[in-house]
Design a protein around this motif. Sequence first.
Motif, PDB file in Angstrom:
ATOM      1  N   SER A   1       2.686   1.416  -3.525  1.00  0.00           N
ATOM      2  CA  SER A   1       1.577   1.898  -4.521  1.00  0.00           C
ATOM      3  C   SER A   1       1.309   3.365  -4.482  1.00  0.00           C
ATOM      4  CB  SER A   1       0.484   1.058  -4.352  1.00  0.00           C
ATOM      5  OG  SER A   1       0.778  -0.210  -4.569  1.00  0.00           O
ATOM      6  N   LEU A   2       1.006   3.761  -3.011  1.00  0.00           N
ATOM      7  CA  LEU A   2       0.502   5.384  -2.793  1.00  0.00           C
ATOM      8  C   LEU A   2       1.700   6.262  -3.282  1.00  0.00           C
ATOM      9  CD1 LEU A   2      -1.508   7.358  -1.588  1.00  0.00           C
ATOM     10  CD2 LEU A   2      -0.239   7.009   0.649  1.00  0.00           C
TER      11      LEU A   2
ATOM     12  N   TYR B   1       9.736   6.218  -0.179  1.00  0.00           N
ATOM     13  CA  TYR B   1       9.148   4.972   0.449  1.00  0.00           C
ATOM     14  C   TYR B   1       9.959   4.464   1.590  1.00  0.00           C
ATOM     15  CZ  TYR B   1       8.796   0.101   0.835  1.00  0.00           C
ATOM     16  OH  TYR B   1       8.350  -0.987   1.440  1.00  0.00           O
TER      17      TYR B   1
ATOM     18  N   ALA C   1       3.086  11.853   1.338  1.00  0.00           N
ATOM     19  CA  ALA C   1       2.627  12.080  -0.048  1.00  0.00           C
ATOM     20  C   ALA C   1       2.280  13.267  -0.415  1.00  0.00           C
ATOM     21  CB  ALA C   1       1.447  11.143  -0.060  1.00  0.00           C
TER      22      ALA C   1
ATOM     23  N   ILE D   1      -6.289   2.433   3.250  1.00  0.00           N
ATOM     24  CA  ILE D   1      -5.017   1.613   3.393  1.00  0.00           C
ATOM     25  C   ILE D   1      -5.248   0.764   4.602  1.00  0.00           C
ATOM     26  CG2 ILE D   1      -2.734   1.639   4.259  1.00  0.00           C
ATOM     27  CD1 ILE D   1      -2.306   4.152   2.423  1.00  0.00           C
TER      28      ILE D   1
ATOM     29  N   CYS E   1       0.909  -1.118   0.014  1.00  0.00           N
ATOM     30  CA  CYS E   1      -0.053  -0.194   0.000  1.00  0.00           C
ATOM     31  C   CYS E   1       1.033   1.122  -0.040  1.00  0.00           C
ATOM     32  CB  CYS E   1      -0.883  -0.055   1.296  1.00  0.00           C
ATOM     33  SG  CYS E   1      -2.307  -1.251   0.943  1.00  0.00           S
ATOM     34  N   THR E   2       1.951   1.337   0.857  1.00  0.00           N
ATOM     35  CA  THR E   2       2.987   2.531   0.962  1.00  0.00           C
ATOM     36  C   THR E   2       3.517   2.733  -0.341  1.00  0.00           C
ATOM     37  OG1 THR E   2       2.847   2.168   3.305  1.00  0.00           O
ATOM     38  CG2 THR E   2       4.728   3.486   2.494  1.00  0.00           C
TER      39      THR E   2
ATOM     40  N   TYR F   1       1.719   9.582   6.223  1.00  0.00           N
ATOM     41  CA  TYR F   1       1.014   9.768   4.866  1.00  0.00           C
ATOM     42  C   TYR F   1       0.932  11.021   4.179  1.00  0.00           C
ATOM     43  CZ  TYR F   1       0.378   4.638   4.567  1.00  0.00           C
ATOM     44  OH  TYR F   1       0.720   3.196   4.434  1.00  0.00           O
TER      45      TYR F   1
ATOM     46  N   ALA G   1      -7.094   8.664   2.593  1.00  0.00           N
ATOM     47  CA  ALA G   1      -5.926   7.858   2.197  1.00  0.00           C
ATOM     48  C   ALA G   1      -5.679   6.637   3.424  1.00  0.00           C
ATOM     49  CB  ALA G   1      -4.777   8.342   1.771  1.00  0.00           C
ATOM     50  N   THR G   2      -5.678   7.141   4.690  1.00  0.00           N
ATOM     51  CA  THR G   2      -5.197   6.331   5.546  1.00  0.00           C
ATOM     52  C   THR G   2      -6.332   5.342   6.032  1.00  0.00           C
ATOM     53  OG1 THR G   2      -3.907   8.182   6.764  1.00  0.00           O
ATOM     54  CG2 THR G   2      -4.411   6.212   8.074  1.00  0.00           C
TER      55      THR G   2
ATOM     56  N   LEU H   1       1.924   6.385  -7.095  1.00  0.00           N
ATOM     57  CA  LEU H   1       1.148   7.071  -7.761  1.00  0.00           C
ATOM     58  C   LEU H   1       1.060   8.333  -7.747  1.00  0.00           C
ATOM     59  CD1 LEU H   1      -2.224   4.909  -6.432  1.00  0.00           C
ATOM     60  CD2 LEU H   1      -1.424   5.356  -8.883  1.00  0.00           C
ATOM     61  N   ARG H   2       1.704   8.936  -6.513  1.00  0.00           N
ATOM     62  CA  ARG H   2       2.204  10.176  -6.186  1.00  0.00           C
ATOM     63  C   ARG H   2       3.436  10.747  -6.909  1.00  0.00           C
ATOM     64  NH1 ARG H   2      -1.292  13.737  -5.083  1.00  0.00           N
ATOM     65  NH2 ARG H   2      -0.144  14.941  -3.468  1.00  0.00           N
TER      66      ARG H   2
END
Length: 190
Positions: A70-71, A81, A155, A169, A67-68, A151, A165-166, A74-75
């Motif tokens: 991917s987020l 990361y 992000a 996730i 998830c982290t 996050y 988002a949290t 995407l950003r």
Amino acid sequence: MFVTVLHATLRLLLFRAGPQDFPYDPGLSRWLVPLGVAANALVFGTVLPPPMALAMGAAMIGGLHLCTRSLLRLRKLEARYTQTFHALVASGSVLTLALLPAMLQVAPLLVELASREQPLPPGTRLELPAGPALMMNVLNLWAFAVNAAIYRQAADFKLPLALLATLLIAMTLLMFVVFGGFLAAALLGA
């Protein structure tokens, strides 16, 4: 390095730092990932067999990784990361381990409820000890707030988007944990 990680984790938990303040060292994964898996497995293990708890702990950390990454991908902030993931695992491990005393008090009631052949009659209230239940709720809300702060900074989100988002996730991680539990149960014949 241990003292630096501990200090950064404490500052994250007190909302005095962000993931960018966490030490950058990809080698920390060798220590933090097993810590995260073990912390989650200990809490799950209060109500589940150890292999199943371990599988669910691993699913939680694996899901957090996916998830982290991917987020941030995407950003277009994937360079963030490592510190973000380590900050999430370190702070999450501390708060998960803090759940353990309360969970140990609530677990016997949950095990008893799960072992009942008949469901509770309608209108019956499940009486959990107030102190441990309150402590679990406070720690879970604190963990959610810490994750949202991490996050938000990682992000570059505004607060409402970070909360959303949290939440997404957290729901995704729940699916990972349930899948890990089902997979472990199927493999172990439980």
